[in-house]
Scaffold this active site. Structure first.
Site, PDB file in Angstrom:
ATOM      1  N   ARG A   1      42.792 -29.117 -27.531  1.00 21.14           N
ATOM      2  CA  ARG A   1      42.974 -27.550 -27.469  1.00 21.14           C
ATOM      3  C   ARG A   1      44.215 -27.272 -28.566  1.00 21.14           C
ATOM      4  O   ARG A   1      44.031 -26.184 -29.193  1.00 21.14           O
ATOM      5  CB  ARG A   1      43.382 -27.307 -26.051  1.00 21.14           C
ATOM      6  CG  ARG A   1      43.228 -25.736 -25.794  1.00 21.14           C
ATOM      7  CD  ARG A   1      43.405 -25.601 -24.201  1.00 21.14           C
ATOM      8  NE  ARG A   1      42.210 -25.962 -23.424  1.00 21.14           N
ATOM      9  CZ  ARG A   1      40.955 -25.398 -23.353  1.00 21.14           C
ATOM     10  NH1 ARG A   1      40.860 -24.125 -23.951  1.00 21.14           N
ATOM     11  NH2 ARG A   1      40.031 -25.956 -22.520  1.00 21.14           N
TER      12      ARG A   1
ATOM     13  N   MET B   1      35.443 -16.837 -25.673  1.00 19.51           N
ATOM     14  CA  MET B   1      35.512 -17.692 -24.476  1.00 19.51           C
ATOM     15  C   MET B   1      36.362 -18.975 -24.482  1.00 19.51           C
ATOM     16  O   MET B   1      35.801 -20.006 -24.526  1.00 19.51           O
ATOM     17  CB  MET B   1      33.998 -17.843 -24.022  1.00 19.51           C
ATOM     18  CG  MET B   1      33.091 -16.692 -23.780  1.00 19.51           C
ATOM     19  SD  MET B   1      33.859 -15.391 -22.622  1.00 19.51           S
ATOM     20  CE  MET B   1      33.491 -16.518 -20.997  1.00 19.51           C
TER      21      MET B   1
ATOM     22  N   ASN C   1      43.090  -8.449 -25.084  1.00 19.65           N
ATOM     23  CA  ASN C   1      41.793  -9.005 -24.296  1.00 19.65           C
ATOM     24  C   ASN C   1      40.924  -8.027 -23.444  1.00 19.65           C
ATOM     25  O   ASN C   1      41.746  -6.980 -22.951  1.00 19.65           O
ATOM     26  CB  ASN C   1      42.064 -10.084 -23.376  1.00 19.65           C
ATOM     27  CG  ASN C   1      40.627 -10.864 -22.942  1.00 19.65           C
ATOM     28  OD1 ASN C   1      39.664 -11.104 -23.686  1.00 19.65           O
ATOM     29  ND2 ASN C   1      41.001 -11.249 -21.680  1.00 19.65           N
TER      30      ASN C   1
ATOM     31  N   HIS D   1      38.790  -7.628 -20.201  1.00 22.89           N
ATOM     32  CA  HIS D   1      38.141  -8.632 -19.024  1.00 22.89           C
ATOM     33  C   HIS D   1      37.476  -7.575 -17.998  1.00 22.89           C
ATOM     34  O   HIS D   1      37.856  -6.513 -17.661  1.00 22.89           O
ATOM     35  CB  HIS D   1      39.499  -9.258 -18.213  1.00 22.89           C
ATOM     36  CG  HIS D   1      38.856 -10.169 -17.260  1.00 22.89           C
ATOM     37  ND1 HIS D   1      38.371 -11.292 -17.672  1.00 22.89           N
ATOM     38  CD2 HIS D   1      38.883  -9.967 -15.910  1.00 22.89           C
ATOM     39  CE1 HIS D   1      38.167 -11.827 -16.309  1.00 22.89           C
ATOM     40  NE2 HIS D   1      38.331 -11.030 -15.342  1.00 22.89           N
TER      41      HIS D   1
ATOM     42  N   LEU E   1      46.093 -16.800 -17.763  1.00 21.50           N
ATOM     43  CA  LEU E   1      44.626 -16.348 -17.961  1.00 21.50           C
ATOM     44  C   LEU E   1      44.709 -14.883 -17.403  1.00 21.50           C
ATOM     45  O   LEU E   1      44.476 -14.781 -16.310  1.00 21.50           O
ATOM     46  CB  LEU E   1      43.814 -17.348 -17.729  1.00 21.50           C
ATOM     47  CG  LEU E   1      42.402 -17.232 -17.749  1.00 21.50           C
ATOM     48  CD1 LEU E   1      41.976 -17.200 -19.145  1.00 21.50           C
ATOM     49  CD2 LEU E   1      41.531 -18.071 -17.054  1.00 21.50           C
TER      50      LEU E   1
ATOM     51  N   GLN F   1      31.172   1.068 -20.065  1.00 22.37           N
ATOM     52  CA  GLN F   1      32.637   1.415 -20.032  1.00 22.37           C
ATOM     53  C   GLN F   1      33.457   0.754 -21.015  1.00 22.37           C
ATOM     54  O   GLN F   1      34.481   1.209 -21.779  1.00 22.37           O
ATOM     55  CB  GLN F   1      33.182   1.513 -18.625  1.00 22.37           C
ATOM     56  CG  GLN F   1      32.480   2.570 -17.606  1.00 22.37           C
ATOM     57  CD  GLN F   1      32.463   3.631 -18.333  1.00 22.37           C
ATOM     58  OE1 GLN F   1      33.420   4.453 -18.592  1.00 22.37           O
ATOM     59  NE2 GLN F   1      31.370   4.321 -18.268  1.00 22.37           N
TER      60      GLN F   1
HETATM   61  C1  GRF Z   1      32.318  -8.634 -22.116  1.00 22.48           C
HETATM   62  O1  GRF Z   1      31.916  -8.460 -20.850  1.00 22.48           O
HETATM   63  C2  GRF Z   1      33.874  -8.845 -21.927  1.00 22.48           C
HETATM   64  O2  GRF Z   1      34.582  -8.031 -21.103  1.00 22.48           O
HETATM   65  C3  GRF Z   1      34.057 -10.106 -21.787  1.00 22.48           C
HETATM   66  O3  GRF Z   1      32.986 -11.111 -22.503  1.00 22.48           O
HETATM   67  C4  GRF Z   1      31.952  -9.945 -22.661  1.00 22.48           C
HETATM   68  C5  GRF Z   1      31.865  -9.820 -24.114  1.00 22.48           C
HETATM   69  O4  GRF Z   1      30.762  -9.152 -24.603  1.00 22.48           O
HETATM   70  N1  GRF Z   1      35.221 -10.673 -21.958  1.00 22.48           N
HETATM   71  P1  GRF Z   1      30.444  -8.739 -26.071  1.00 22.48           P
HETATM   72  O5  GRF Z   1      30.323 -10.100 -26.746  1.00 22.48           O
HETATM   73  O6  GRF Z   1      31.377  -7.842 -26.431  1.00 22.48           O
HETATM   74  O7  GRF Z   1      29.318  -8.253 -26.016  1.00 22.48           O
END
Ligand code: GRF
Length: 212
Positions: A71, A96, A113, A115, A150, A179
């Site tokens: 990592r 991810m 980020n 979430h 995290l 949203q």
């Molecule tokens: C979204 O739901 C975001 O909140 C999460 O991962 C997803 C990414 O979607 N962290 P995208 O790749 O922007 O379509």
């Protein structure tokens, strides 16, 4: 004479579909947020987000984490790649990966980020199903500064959606995503305009602490 502020330099990290990336590109192209997307970096090849970047003439880089033996070594290479673009802001948009403390420290106060939960509720994965299972009436999404914890850095902005009777995780995720596409460009635009800052571990918007 009015002074025109240079666009904030932004690097976006993705792992997948990149619909949030697209929302940010759209607002940038519409002229509502003062940014330049210098590069999109993905840890996966062939994902839709890369095609989205290509379609808009944005440079892309692929850094496959599987080609690194730790990592730490991946994060070091990622940091070096990002810093080639001298960004003002790093935007994690569906990236991810769990990040090392060295990496998060390097970008402290200049990495966002998004979430899909009302943080601090539901850090980690499967947020929509967890909200349904808990019987929550309300769910949502948070943009926050990234720290070593995290999904734990200070919140900048949230949006809420209702949880409907009988919702599946997919239905709820789709409602939340609408949203996401509003608040992520908005938060990035605030940063570009110098309206959001991280001070003493707290997010300030227009100088006021964010209190949720
Ligand atoms: C979204 O739901 C975001 O909140 C999460 O991962 C997803 C990414 O979607 N962290 P995208 O790749 O922007 O379509």
């Amino acid at each position: 004479m009015t002074q025109v502020k240079a666009p904030a330099r932004v690097v976006v990290l993705i792992s997948g579909s990149g619909s949030n990336l697209q929302a940010i590109i759209d607002q940038q192209e519409a002229g509502t947020i003062n940014i330049e997307i210098c590069a999109v970096i993905s840890n996966k090849d062939g994902v839709k987000g890369l095609a989205r970047a290509h379609n808009h003439g944005i440079s892309t880089r692929i850094l496959n984490h599987k080609q690194f033996d730790s990592r730490e070594s991946f994060d070091k290479a990622l940091r070096e790649t990002i810093d080639e673009y001298t960004p003002d802001l790093v935007v994690l948009a569906g990236f991810m990966r769990i990040l090392t403390p060295e990496f998060t420290k390097h970008y402290l106060g200049r990495m966002f980020n998004i979430h899909p939960s009302l943080l601090p509720k539901y850090q980690g994965l499967h947020t929509h199903q967890r909200a349904i299972d808990a019987g929550d009436k309300e769910h949502g999404v948070t943009v926050h500064f990234v720290t070593a914890e995290l999904d734990g850095g200070p919140n900048i902005i949230q949006a809420r959606v209702p949880v409907m009777e009988g919702d599946t995780a997919e239905e709820l995720a789709a409602r939340v995503l609408v949203q996401e596409h509003k608040i992520y460009p908005q938060a990035v635009g605030w940063f570009a305009d110098g309206r959001v800052k991280m001070v003493d571990g707290k997010a300030l918007v227009d100088g006021n602490p964010v209190t949720f």
